[in-house]
Design an enzyme around this catalytic site. Sequence first.
Site, short mmCIF file in Angstrom:
data_model
loop_
_atom_site.label_atom_id
_atom_site.label_comp_id
_atom_site.label_asym_id
_atom_site.label_seq_id
_atom_site.Cartn_x
_atom_site.Cartn_y
_atom_site.Cartn_z
N HIS A 69 0.85 -1.19 0.00
CA HIS A 69 0.00 0.00 0.00
C HIS A 69 0.88 1.24 0.00
O HIS A 69 2.06 1.18 0.32
CB HIS A 69 -0.88 0.01 1.26
CG HIS A 69 -0.06 0.18 2.50
ND1 HIS A 69 0.48 -0.89 3.18
CD2 HIS A 69 0.37 1.29 3.15
CE1 HIS A 69 1.19 -0.45 4.20
NE2 HIS A 69 1.14 0.89 4.21
N HIS A 145 5.23 6.44 -1.07
CA HIS A 145 6.04 5.24 -1.31
C HIS A 145 5.24 3.99 -0.99
O HIS A 145 4.19 4.06 -0.34
CB HIS A 145 7.27 5.26 -0.39
CG HIS A 145 6.87 5.05 1.04
ND1 HIS A 145 6.38 6.08 1.82
CD2 HIS A 145 6.79 3.93 1.80
CE1 HIS A 145 6.05 5.60 3.00
NE2 HIS A 145 6.28 4.29 3.02
#
Length: 214
Positions: A69, A145
Amino acid sequence: APLEEVDLPLFFGWFLLSSVQEKVRCTSMDFLKTLDTLEAFKKHLADFTGKAEKEVDLEQYFKPKGALHCTTKFCNYGKAEGAKEYAENPAVKALYGSAFEVSLTALFVTPRTVGARVSLTDEQLQLWPADAEQSSSLPPGSRAHITLGCAEGVEPVQTGLDLLDILALQQDGQQGEPAEEMELGSLTYYGEGRWLLSLREPIGAPACFSSFYG
Ligand code: ACK
């Protein structure tokens, strides 16, 4: 605890669909496998092992950290600063549960973490909290990220900090040391075990904007 104290999630973010999670994990494993064999990497092995001669198996060195995620807001069940305001943001409410495509534009490795840099679109930036980049002067979204793995004893929060650290060096005009042209892209060394692979072709990953309670 009273219910109102637990109605906020641990975090909000984009959750990669399971089919693409597998693809991204494979790409990251291939990258680590190749990085391990490069002379340029071996030359700086002491960054990882503390000893020049020792070998490191990067695929074992980094441990996976659950479903892939891209965190937008870490809420810590409402205890994090700005959590409530974030959850009440009209864009967050309107886009909750919607499908997105997140663009992975680089992979990076440090002695602590391995991750993918996510480059956000203007629409995606509406879901990005203003305080994510902390005191750095980097533009909003810089920290975005996906944590691909962490070294033993390292928490995933470190991945975004490692990315900010590399981007701050770039912003300061440190170009790094070009190390290798790989099939996936150009690999650069930034010292102290910091490696960044700019992907020739960004990876578009279908993802759902949602939250995680744990
Ligand atoms: O890999 P991540 O982005 O780093 O996803 C996990 C997720 O929340 C659940 O732990 C991230 N995270 C943890 N603490 C923080 C924090 N203080 N600030 C921002 N993100 C955090 C972690």
